[in-house]
Design a protein around this motif. Structure first.
Motif, PDB file in Angstrom:
ATOM      1  N   ASP A   1      44.647   0.847  41.754  1.00 23.35           N
ATOM      2  CA  ASP A   1      43.600   1.492  42.135  1.00 23.35           C
ATOM      3  C   ASP A   1      43.665   1.845  43.879  1.00 23.35           C
ATOM      4  OD1 ASP A   1      43.087  -1.078  42.699  1.00 23.35           O
ATOM      5  OD2 ASP A   1      41.142  -0.916  42.490  1.00 23.35           O
ATOM      6  N   ARG A   2      44.400   1.103  44.506  1.00 16.10           N
ATOM      7  CA  ARG A   2      44.784   1.242  45.820  1.00 16.10           C
ATOM      8  C   ARG A   2      46.376   0.987  46.034  1.00 16.10           C
ATOM      9  NH1 ARG A   2      41.498   3.131  48.913  1.00 16.10           N
ATOM     10  NH2 ARG A   2      42.031   2.125  50.807  1.00 16.10           N
ATOM     11  N   ARG A   3      46.940   1.862  45.666  1.00 14.92           N
ATOM     12  CA  ARG A   3      48.452   1.989  45.573  1.00 14.92           C
ATOM     13  C   ARG A   3      48.746   2.187  46.760  1.00 14.92           C
ATOM     14  NH1 ARG A   3      46.751   6.622  43.251  1.00 14.92           N
ATOM     15  NH2 ARG A   3      46.954   6.243  41.090  1.00 14.92           N
ATOM     16  N   LEU A   4      48.389   2.653  47.579  1.00 12.04           N
ATOM     17  CA  LEU A   4      48.988   2.769  49.137  1.00 12.04           C
ATOM     18  C   LEU A   4      49.243   1.445  49.774  1.00 12.04           C
ATOM     19  CD1 LEU A   4      47.472   6.084  50.634  1.00 12.04           C
ATOM     20  CD2 LEU A   4      49.878   6.144  49.385  1.00 12.04           C
ATOM     21  N   ALA A   5      48.266   0.804  49.717  1.00 10.11           N
ATOM     22  CA  ALA A   5      48.182  -0.497  50.392  1.00 10.11           C
ATOM     23  C   ALA A   5      49.163  -1.649  49.562  1.00 10.11           C
ATOM     24  CB  ALA A   5      46.836  -1.125  50.497  1.00 10.11           C
TER      25      ALA A   5
ATOM     26  N   PRO B   1      65.286   2.703  54.845  1.00  7.34           N
ATOM     27  CA  PRO B   1      64.831   3.116  56.269  1.00  7.34           C
ATOM     28  C   PRO B   1      63.275   2.871  56.248  1.00  7.34           C
ATOM     29  CG  PRO B   1      66.126   4.950  54.903  1.00  7.34           C
ATOM     30  CD  PRO B   1      65.737   3.935  53.961  1.00  7.34           C
ATOM     31  N   SER B   2      62.595   2.726  57.426  1.00 10.29           N
ATOM     32  CA  SER B   2      61.265   2.219  57.895  1.00 10.29           C
ATOM     33  C   SER B   2      60.329   3.377  57.191  1.00 10.29           C
ATOM     34  CB  SER B   2      61.000   2.281  59.318  1.00 10.29           C
ATOM     35  OG  SER B   2      61.238   3.594  60.033  1.00 10.29           O
ATOM     36  N   ARG B   3      60.843   4.495  57.123  1.00  9.10           N
ATOM     37  CA  ARG B   3      59.741   5.531  56.304  1.00  9.10           C
ATOM     38  C   ARG B   3      59.864   5.469  54.946  1.00  9.10           C
ATOM     39  NH1 ARG B   3      64.633   7.962  56.741  1.00  9.10           N
ATOM     40  NH2 ARG B   3      65.543   8.933  55.005  1.00  9.10           N
ATOM     41  N   GLN B   4      60.610   4.660  54.342  1.00  2.00           N
ATOM     42  CA  GLN B   4      60.639   4.454  53.006  1.00  2.00           C
ATOM     43  C   GLN B   4      60.300   2.953  52.562  1.00  2.00           C
ATOM     44  OE1 GLN B   4      64.012   6.093  51.237  1.00  2.00           O
ATOM     45  NE2 GLN B   4      63.151   7.834  51.023  1.00  2.00           N
ATOM     46  N   GLN B   5      59.776   2.165  53.447  1.00  2.00           N
ATOM     47  CA  GLN B   5      59.436   0.597  52.992  1.00  2.00           C
ATOM     48  C   GLN B   5      57.986   0.860  52.379  1.00  2.00           C
ATOM     49  OE1 GLN B   5      60.419  -1.533  56.496  1.00  2.00           O
ATOM     50  NE2 GLN B   5      62.560  -1.355  56.201  1.00  2.00           N
ATOM     51  N   THR B   6      57.218   1.744  52.555  1.00  2.00           N
ATOM     52  CA  THR B   6      55.756   1.799  51.982  1.00  2.00           C
ATOM     53  C   THR B   6      55.580   3.212  51.398  1.00  2.00           C
ATOM     54  OG1 THR B   6      54.609   2.273  53.916  1.00  2.00           O
ATOM     55  CG2 THR B   6      54.950  -0.065  53.739  1.00  2.00           C
ATOM     56  N   ILE B   7      54.784   3.305  50.538  1.00  2.55           N
ATOM     57  CA  ILE B   7      54.589   4.773  49.971  1.00  2.55           C
ATOM     58  C   ILE B   7      53.849   5.386  51.228  1.00  2.55           C
ATOM     59  CG2 ILE B   7      52.948   5.885  48.296  1.00  2.55           C
ATOM     60  CD1 ILE B   7      55.674   5.190  47.264  1.00  2.55           C
ATOM     61  N   ARG B   8      52.955   4.597  51.804  1.00  2.00           N
ATOM     62  CA  ARG B   8      52.110   5.202  52.792  1.00  2.00           C
ATOM     63  C   ARG B   8      52.903   5.976  53.889  1.00  2.00           C
ATOM     64  NH1 ARG B   8      48.604   1.820  53.539  1.00  2.00           N
ATOM     65  NH2 ARG B   8      46.565   2.844  52.939  1.00  2.00           N
ATOM     66  N   SER B   9      54.083   5.116  54.358  1.00  7.22           N
ATOM     67  CA  SER B   9      54.778   5.536  55.462  1.00  7.22           C
ATOM     68  C   SER B   9      55.494   6.833  54.884  1.00  7.22           C
ATOM     69  CB  SER B   9      55.910   4.633  56.133  1.00  7.22           C
ATOM     70  OG  SER B   9      56.439   3.972  54.930  1.00  7.22           O
ATOM     71  N   THR B  10      56.261   6.966  53.799  1.00  6.07           N
ATOM     72  CA  THR B  10      56.719   7.987  53.297  1.00  6.07           C
ATOM     73  C   THR B  10      56.106   9.309  53.192  1.00  6.07           C
ATOM     74  OG1 THR B  10      58.024   6.616  51.688  1.00  6.07           O
ATOM     75  CG2 THR B  10      57.803   8.942  51.170  1.00  6.07           C
ATOM     76  N   ILE B  11      54.588   9.178  52.913  1.00  2.00           N
ATOM     77  CA  ILE B  11      53.712  10.448  53.027  1.00  2.00           C
ATOM     78  C   ILE B  11      53.548  10.726  54.407  1.00  2.00           C
ATOM     79  CG2 ILE B  11      51.514  11.465  52.140  1.00  2.00           C
ATOM     80  CD1 ILE B  11      51.712   9.296  49.961  1.00  2.00           C
ATOM     81  N   GLU B  12      53.244   9.820  55.252  1.00  2.00           N
ATOM     82  CA  GLU B  12      52.981   9.815  56.672  1.00  2.00           C
ATOM     83  C   GLU B  12      54.160  10.681  57.407  1.00  2.00           C
ATOM     84  OE1 GLU B  12      51.034   9.425  59.929  1.00  2.00           O
ATOM     85  OE2 GLU B  12      50.208   8.263  58.322  1.00  2.00           O
ATOM     86  N   TRP B  13      55.403  10.332  57.049  1.00  2.00           N
ATOM     87  CA  TRP B  13      56.399  11.233  57.592  1.00  2.00           C
ATOM     88  C   TRP B  13      56.317  12.621  57.107  1.00  2.00           C
ATOM     89  CZ3 TRP B  13      61.285  10.134  60.015  1.00  2.00           C
ATOM     90  CH2 TRP B  13      62.050  10.767  59.900  1.00  2.00           C
TER      91      TRP B  13
ATOM     92  N   PRO C   1      60.373   7.751  41.864  1.00  2.00           N
ATOM     93  CA  PRO C   1      61.304   6.916  41.843  1.00  2.00           C
ATOM     94  C   PRO C   1      60.919   5.596  42.832  1.00  2.00           C
ATOM     95  CG  PRO C   1      62.378   8.884  41.569  1.00  2.00           C
ATOM     96  CD  PRO C   1      61.148   9.119  41.946  1.00  2.00           C
ATOM     97  N   LEU C   2      60.734   6.005  44.036  1.00  2.00           N
ATOM     98  CA  LEU C   2      60.525   5.114  45.022  1.00  2.00           C
ATOM     99  C   LEU C   2      59.089   4.224  44.652  1.00  2.00           C
ATOM    100  CD1 LEU C   2      60.757   3.681  47.865  1.00  2.00           C
ATOM    101  CD2 LEU C   2      59.460   5.757  48.942  1.00  2.00           C
ATOM    102  N   ALA C   3      58.199   5.008  44.361  1.00  2.00           N
ATOM    103  CA  ALA C   3      57.011   4.092  43.942  1.00  2.00           C
ATOM    104  C   ALA C   3      57.077   3.283  42.877  1.00  2.00           C
ATOM    105  CB  ALA C   3      55.729   5.135  43.600  1.00  2.00           C
ATOM    106  N   ILE C   4      57.855   3.662  41.605  1.00  2.00           N
ATOM    107  CA  ILE C   4      58.116   2.895  40.656  1.00  2.00           C
ATOM    108  C   ILE C   4      59.165   1.714  41.055  1.00  2.00           C
ATOM    109  CG2 ILE C   4      59.252   2.774  38.526  1.00  2.00           C
ATOM    110  CD1 ILE C   4      58.554   5.834  38.078  1.00  2.00           C
ATOM    111  N   GLU C   5      59.844   1.940  41.951  1.00  2.00           N
ATOM    112  CA  GLU C   5      60.765   0.636  42.330  1.00  2.00           C
ATOM    113  C   GLU C   5      59.923  -0.294  42.981  1.00  2.00           C
ATOM    114  OE1 GLU C   5      64.247   2.414  44.318  1.00  2.00           O
ATOM    115  OE2 GLU C   5      65.289   2.750  42.505  1.00  2.00           O
ATOM    116  N   LEU C   6      59.233   0.127  43.994  1.00  2.00           N
ATOM    117  CA  LEU C   6      58.331  -0.616  44.610  1.00  2.00           C
ATOM    118  C   LEU C   6      57.240  -1.520  43.718  1.00  2.00           C
ATOM    119  CD1 LEU C   6      57.243   1.509  48.002  1.00  2.00           C
ATOM    120  CD2 LEU C   6      58.886  -0.520  47.629  1.00  2.00           C
TER     121      LEU C   6
ATOM    122  N   PRO D   1      58.887  16.101  47.303  1.00  2.00           N
ATOM    123  CA  PRO D   1      58.268  15.244  47.977  1.00  2.00           C
ATOM    124  C   PRO D   1      58.966  13.811  48.386  1.00  2.00           C
ATOM    125  CG  PRO D   1      57.432  15.405  45.855  1.00  2.00           C
ATOM    126  CD  PRO D   1      58.294  16.333  45.952  1.00  2.00           C
ATOM    127  N   GLY D   2      58.488  13.352  49.231  1.00  2.00           N
ATOM    128  CA  GLY D   2      59.026  11.894  49.665  1.00  2.00           C
ATOM    129  C   GLY D   2      58.903  11.108  48.593  1.00  2.00           C
ATOM    130  N   GLY D   3      60.375  10.172  48.370  1.00  2.00           N
ATOM    131  CA  GLY D   3      60.207   9.436  47.187  1.00  2.00           C
ATOM    132  C   GLY D   3      60.834   9.818  45.910  1.00  2.00           C
TER     133      GLY D   3
END
Length: 783
Positions: free
Chosen positions: A321-325, A334-346, A298-303, A125-127
């Motif tokens: 409890d609202r990790r995506l926001a 890259p823009s697709r990895q600047q938020t967890i939401r955009s990574t999954i959205e990709w 890793p991406l989520a942990i780094e953010l 998965p992304g991240g």
């Protein structure tokens, strides 16, 4: 001048600069010669897809392609600097060191150096860090590929037909005549070379061109990163999983905890944000839980770790409890990895409509689900569910859970990372299928609990405990929904789960659910559903020695039993009052009430409850009053009944009481035999309280065997369990425990005792239980 130049004239200038004819450019861009002529004369405008292909063929940098497309479509200016033939593209460099992944790097290196492996795809998965693993691997392998190691970023490419053009750009292929595949094959046919094709998932149909290129170049290999396997013959897939995490239920000591990959990454990135940050005994549990809630990604942990500058770990955990926001940042990504939401959205954008719909619905499951349950809850045909789940697994949005050692289930169980699940539920709740899907989910698991409840008191107890334990996360989700949607159903389900929670020593959780269900249904008429739930809540309150709450519930329970005229529940009230008296140390009163309840249950013909009353009387007489002559017949009768009706937990409890009684007669061999029998059953059932009591009994065996260090380990493990399940010992139990514990402490010096206690309190419980059962000794004996 460049600001007003028409696209057609700009295109003509670029073509001539590269010494290409109109026919050659049209062939490489995949369009008709007449179409290209019309574009250059200004009588036609290229589509977005054709404009992107033209930009790639002409050597536009990856980041310039979008600007050139906008210029071609009339929505942007001409590029300030006209693109020229591209230079060699190297792999991206990172400002931070890589944490972990030693196993994956070693496995990947071995695969790429095998002569029979030409194509490897890193999936996940992304991240998860697929690109990072790939880049680190080529740094280690560059000397093995004298023909070159080339990094090809496919993230900006949306048209599969442009994959070869992107490769040509990366290897700085001179523009020439003829098909692009043939030109690339000619250029890459020499020494051994490697292409790293990054972010292949959105152009997966371009895999056929890569296969053709590999077929034309015998010494060329390709390493791709993709959320989807390419599905090509000869492809070797290497999944990149989330980072390693410790045992959530039993965290290791701090030095071992900080060796886990996810914890190491959090600490390193947190220190980058706040150099003084340390993982300490006070914040270690919060850090571990943060990494768990972020699925080890890793991406989520780094953010998340970057937020340590403002939030200490405990506060950071509360924000998840609202990790995506919450998880945003990383402007250098890259823009697709600047938020967890955009990574999954990709990944989500790559799904077909029916796959998106199923993905959203599967978000209601927590902790995984079987394919047949997915079909039931999603209200879709099984064949369609199987096909779409396969596709979602291929997209790395779902995964197949590893088989569990405690489950005989042979059908696959499908899971979804919690971070991805939050995204799926957001999408589900934004549509009109949320309530029907959640309702089907709740009713399906309520039906499962209803089916299993009677089995928890018979020979199928172990099997149903395992099944309900596996589905416990889904059961929690179902209960939470029913509390809002159907109070009567919530009350019934909570009451039916009381035995499960008690056997699994989940007293705190069981009380919360039962109290919530009783409160939500207070306006409903009195019936057996309510009295059953009251009995469950009473059991939990008694087990936790909550005298005020237990007294209040007992009064409600007696009143309800009398109102319904149900002698069984009147007897249960008597039994629970006896248990409460035992819990607070009033042994004489407890024995009196147990004997009254015993007579009632004999009259009712309830053999299981008869056995339980005999066990409780025998425990008072034998374990606490040390009268083995009176207690042994009572406990033996209890054990015989439990064995006849096939109730494993009852067999375990009666065996333990017989073992504890035998301590007072000095029959240590009997203590060990019966105690190990009881411990083995308790371990199989997952009953933490019985495991703890059995470990203290086996500690007595260790004391008599001259091994006080082993006894200390057993005591420490038992005390950790009692603390975790929040079950206080009764005064009599505490006195017995303290007496035996004192013998252990007296047999060891201070340093030995501290070391043994630390080891027993932190070692995996399975290891301690195996030692108590004698398994570790058997392994040693076999050499």
């Amino acid at each position: 001048m460049t600001a007003t130049i028409p696209f057609g004239r700009w295109l003509q200038q670029q073509r001539k600069k590269l010494d290409l004819t109109q026919a050659e450019l049209a062939q490489q861009a995949g369009c008709a010669l007449g179409t290209l002529r019309n574009i250059e004369t200004g009588s036609a405008r290229p589509s977005k897809q054709l404009a992107a292909r033209l930009a790639m063929v002409l050597g536009g940098e990856q980041e310039q392609v979008a600007a050139i497309v906008a210029f071609a479509r009339g929505t942007g200016p001409a590029p300030a600097v006209l693109p020229a033939a591209n230079a060699r593209h190297g792999a991206p460099t990172h400002l931070t060191g890589m944490i972990g992944r030693e196993r994956e790097l070693a496995e990947l290196r071995g695969m790429l150096l095998r002569p029979d492996v030409r194509l490897v795809t890193l999936t996940g998965p992304g991240g998860t860090g697929k690109t990072r693993v790939a880049v680190e691997s080529i740094a280690l392998l560059e000397s093995s590929f004298p023909g070159g190691v080339w990094f090809v970023d496919l993230a900006p490419v949306s048209d599969p037909a442009l994959v070869l053009a992107a490769i040509a750009q990366a290897v700085a292929l001179p523009r020439g005549a003829g098909p692009l595949l043939a030109q690339l094959a000619e250029a890459l046919r020499g020494d051994a070379a490697l292409l790293l094709l990054d972010n292949f998932e959105q152009v997966v149909d371009g895999g056929a061109d890569v296969a053709a290129l590999l077929g034309a170049c015998p010494r060329l290999k390709a390493l791709t990163t993709s959320r989807i396997a390419l599905g090509l013959m000869g492809e070797h897939e290497l999944p990149i999983p989330p980072l390693g995490l410790p045992d959530r239920a039993r965290l290791p000591p701090l030095p071992q905890l900080t060796q886990y990959e996810a914890i190491r990454l959090f600490r390193a990135r947190a220190r980058a944000a706040r150099p003084s940050f340390e993982i300490t005994a006070e914040n270690a549990a919060a850090v571990a839980e943060i990494c768990y809630q972020l699925d080890g990604l890793p991406l989520a942990i780094e953010l998340a770790a970057a937020r340590i500058k403002l939030f200490p770990p405990q506060a950071l955990l509360a924000k998840l409890d609202r990790r995506l926001a919450f998880l945003t940042g990383g402007r250098d990504r890259p823009s697709r990895q600047q938020t967890i939401r955009s990574t999954i959205e990709w990944s989500y954008r790559l799904l077909a409509p029916d796959e998106r719909r199923m993905f959203q619905k599967i978000g209601v499951f927590s902790g995984g689900a079987t394919l047949d349950m997915i079909a039931e809850v999603c209200a879709e045909p099984q064949a369609q569910v199987d096909a779409i789940v396969f596709a979602l697994v291929s997209h790395s949005l779902l995964y197949v859970l590893p088989p569990r050692s405690d489950s005989p289930e042979i059908n696959p169980r499908i899971g979804m990372l919690e971070t991805i699940r939050e995204f799926a539920l957001e999408r589900l709740d934004a549509g009109d299928e949320s309530a029907p899907t959640r309702r089907r989910h709740a009713r399906a698991y309520a039906a499962m609990v209803r089916q299993g409840q009677p089995q928890l008191l018979g020979p199928e107890q172990a099997a149903w405990l395992r099944r309900l334990n596996i589905e416990h996360d889904n059961i929690r989700v179902a209960l939470a929904w029913l509390l809002r949607d159907d109070a009567a159903q919530a009350l019934a389900m909570a009451g039916e789960l009381a035995d499960f929670w008690k056997v699994r020593s989940l007293f705190e959780e069981g009380r919360r659910w039962l109290d919530a269900a009783l409160e939500a249904s207070v306006a409903l008429p009195l019936d057996r559903t309510r009295i059953h739930a009251l009995h469950g809540a009473l059991m939990m309150a008694v087990d936790q020695a909550d005298v005020p709450r237990a007294t209040d519930l007992a009064e409600q329970h007696v009143a309800a039993a009398r109102a319904l005229g149900d002698p069984r529940y009147l007897a249960e009230s008597l039994a629970e009052m006896a248990q409460l008296a035992y819990t607070v140390g009033r042994l004489d009163r407890a024995e009196e009430l147990f004997r009254e309840a015993l007579a009632d249950f004999r009259a009712l013909g309830n053999r299981e409850r008869v056995a339980n009353m005999l066990l409780n009387i025998g425990r008072i007489v034998g374990v606490h009053r040390c009268d083995a002559a009176v207690a042994t017949p009572l406990l033996s009768e209890s054990l015989a009944i439990y064995e006849q009706i096939g109730y494993p937990l009852g067999v375990a409890m009666a065996s333990l009481c017989l073992a504890s009684t035998a301590i007072h007669t000095g029959d240590i061999a009997q203590v060990q035999r019966l105690g190990r029998q009881a411990l083995g059953l308790a371990w199989e059932l997952g009953n933490q309280v019985q495991i703890a009591f059995n470990l203290t009994t086996q500690a007595v065996v260790s004391i008599h065997a001259g091994d006080p260090a082993q006894a200390a380990r057993f005591y420490a493990a038992a005390e950790a369990i009692f603390s975790a399940v929040a079950m206080p010992l009764s005064p009599s139990e505490q006195a017995t425990h303290d007496r035996w514990r004192a013998e252990v402490v007296a047999a060891l010096d201070g340093r030995q005792a501290a070391a043994a206690w630390a080891e027993g309190g932190s070692a995996p419980l399975a290891q301690i239980v195996a030692e108590a059962l004698g398994h570790s000794q058997q392994r040693t004996a076999r050499g």
